[in-house]
Design an enzyme around this catalytic site. Structure first.
Site, PDB file in Angstrom:
ATOM      1  N   ARG A 142      39.060  28.127  45.192  1.00 47.31           N
ATOM      2  CA  ARG A 142      38.940  28.363  43.750  1.00 47.31           C
ATOM      3  C   ARG A 142      37.783  27.499  43.271  1.00 47.31           C
ATOM      4  NH1 ARG A 142      42.442  30.040  39.473  1.00 47.31           N
ATOM      5  NH2 ARG A 142      42.098  28.941  37.504  1.00 47.31           N
ATOM      6  N   HIS A 199      37.784  37.528  40.078  1.00 49.74           N
ATOM      7  CA  HIS A 199      39.152  37.012  40.251  1.00 49.74           C
ATOM      8  C   HIS A 199      40.008  38.130  40.854  1.00 49.74           C
ATOM      9  CE1 HIS A 199      42.452  34.439  39.923  1.00 49.74           C
ATOM     10  NE2 HIS A 199      42.530  34.243  38.628  1.00 49.74           N
ATOM     11  N   GLN A 201      44.009  38.046  40.927  1.00 48.92           N
ATOM     12  CA  GLN A 201      44.609  38.310  39.623  1.00 48.92           C
ATOM     13  C   GLN A 201      44.659  39.797  39.336  1.00 48.92           C
ATOM     14  OE1 GLN A 201      46.018  36.279  37.088  1.00 48.92           O
ATOM     15  NE2 GLN A 201      46.598  38.328  36.420  1.00 48.92           N
ATOM     16  N   ASP A 250      41.254  37.918  27.717  1.00 49.16           N
ATOM     17  CA  ASP A 250      41.246  36.620  28.400  1.00 49.16           C
ATOM     18  C   ASP A 250      40.711  35.595  27.412  1.00 49.16           C
ATOM     19  OD1 ASP A 250      41.437  34.656  30.317  1.00 49.16           O
ATOM     20  OD2 ASP A 250      39.812  35.388  31.579  1.00 49.16           O
ATOM     21  N   CYS A 252      45.626  37.186  31.912  1.00 50.86           N
ATOM     22  CA  CYS A 252      45.772  36.470  33.185  1.00 50.86           C
ATOM     23  C   CYS A 252      46.377  35.089  33.004  1.00 50.86           C
ATOM     24  CB  CYS A 252      44.426  36.367  33.889  1.00 50.86           C
ATOM     25  SG  CYS A 252      43.211  35.364  33.013  1.00 50.86           S
ATOM     26  N   ARG A 274      51.500  37.551  40.982  1.00 50.59           N
ATOM     27  CA  ARG A 274      50.511  36.814  41.764  1.00 50.59           C
ATOM     28  C   ARG A 274      51.133  36.366  43.095  1.00 50.59           C
ATOM     29  NH1 ARG A 274      46.350  34.066  39.279  1.00 50.59           N
ATOM     30  NH2 ARG A 274      45.789  33.511  41.424  1.00 50.59           N
TER      31      ARG A 274
END
Length: 319
Positions: free
Chosen positions: A116, A143, A146, A234, A273, A301
């Site tokens: 990450r 991502h 996600q 987001d 997310c 997830r």
């Protein structure tokens, strides 16, 4: 930063005992669908399946994390494996040795690496050096884990996403959005991006997604949310943004509130997310309302990433 499609060399890929999971545009459509199907099976049988016994996952975090850290760690342990957590400050990721060399070293100790990070080039440099599979846990440009969880959640709530319309409201140059753009041609849905001109989607990223068959449009008018099956947003301000005041002013008309959801319709679902900045990109009444599926996304997830890890190591059965 100009858009440049990323890949690793065929020689690097050939050395691996499994497969990298670096982006939804890097994996065959059939493989992505098989990962989702396996995730649904794993969710129904969360325990008692231990194909990772004796294996170790290295988790590298240059960015803070809640869902990514916990879901990967819990997922690997549920699969019977072990985890080692590393931060960018604790290891020499690009400091003192090359990122590719870090990949080579970790390949001698572990069986999988999840990174990450900020700059996407670090992900590809790590994957180029590593002789074990590397998983994208988030970069500033994508991502994918996600959005795979998002696809799983849509399938649970609405059935197949094929033919449906998803609406993104907010910053048009966002890592989650870019992975949604990668998903559009794979899963055959329409994607409308609603954003102000000053924060629009980079044209080269849009063109690349459309070239792959994505039915993707960009509009500045929030009224274009009418008839959406899925509404996504987001945070407006990320850790690398230095223009918070400008962003809040420009993006305010794109807040997902009760009026916005009425445009979409009563059957539309709301996705985020997380973490959410309540009162900015979304209001409490929406994120806590009946149309919200954000907690399902967060849970999924875990299941998707278990399926991704199994896919990376060519594990495809529950036996």
């Amino acid at each position: 930063m100009p858009f440049q499609p990323k890949t690793i060399s065929q020689d690097a890929a050939a050395q691996k005992p499994g497969r990298d999971f670096l982006g939804l545009d890097q994996v065959d459509a059939g493989e992505l669908k098989s990962i989702l199907a396996f995730a649904h099976k794993l969710k129904k049988k969360p325990l008692g399946f231990h194909p990772m016994e004796g294996k170790t996952l290295a988790l590298i975090f240059e960015k803070p994390s809640t869902r990514t850290r916990v879901s990967f760690e819990v997922g690997m342990r549920q699969l019977g494996g072990g985890v080692t957590n590393l931060s960018g400050a604790e290891i020499q990721l690009g400091r003192g040795e090359t990122i590719a060399d870090t990949g080579r070293v970790l390949s001698r100790y572990t069986d999988l690496i999840m990174l990450r990070t900020f700059a996407e080039h670090k992900l590809y440099e790590l994957a180029e050096g590593a002789t074990i599979p590397v998983i994208n846990g988030l970069t500033d440009r994508s991502h994918p884990c996600q959005v795979m969880a998002d696809m799983m959640t849509v399938e649970e709530r609405l059935g197949s996403i094929k033919g449906k319309t998803a609406v993104w409201s907010g910053d048009g140059d966002n890592n989650v959005l870019i992975s949604w753009m990668h998903a559009a041609p794979v899963f055959d849905f329409s994607l409308r991006i609603l954003c102000p001109p000053e924060f629009t989607t980079p044209p080269e990223i849009l063109a690349a997604a459309q070239k792959r068959g994505g039915r993707i449009t960009v509009a500045a008018d929030p009224e274009a949310a009418k008839g959406a099956d899925i509404v996504i947003t987001d945070c407006w301000i990320s850790m690398h943004n230095s223009d918070a005041a400008v962003r809040q002013e420009s993006l305010a008309p794109y807040q997902v509130n009760a009026a916005f959801m009425r445009r979409a319709g009563p059957k539309a679902i709301f996705m985020h997310c997380l973490p959410a900045h309540r009162g900015e990109e979304v209001t409490d009444e929406v994120i806590d309302g009946k149309q919200s599926v954000v907690w399902d996304e967060a849970e999924n997830r875990l299941h998707v990433q278990k399926a991704v890890m199994c896919w990376c190591l060519n594990i495809n059965g529950l036996d």
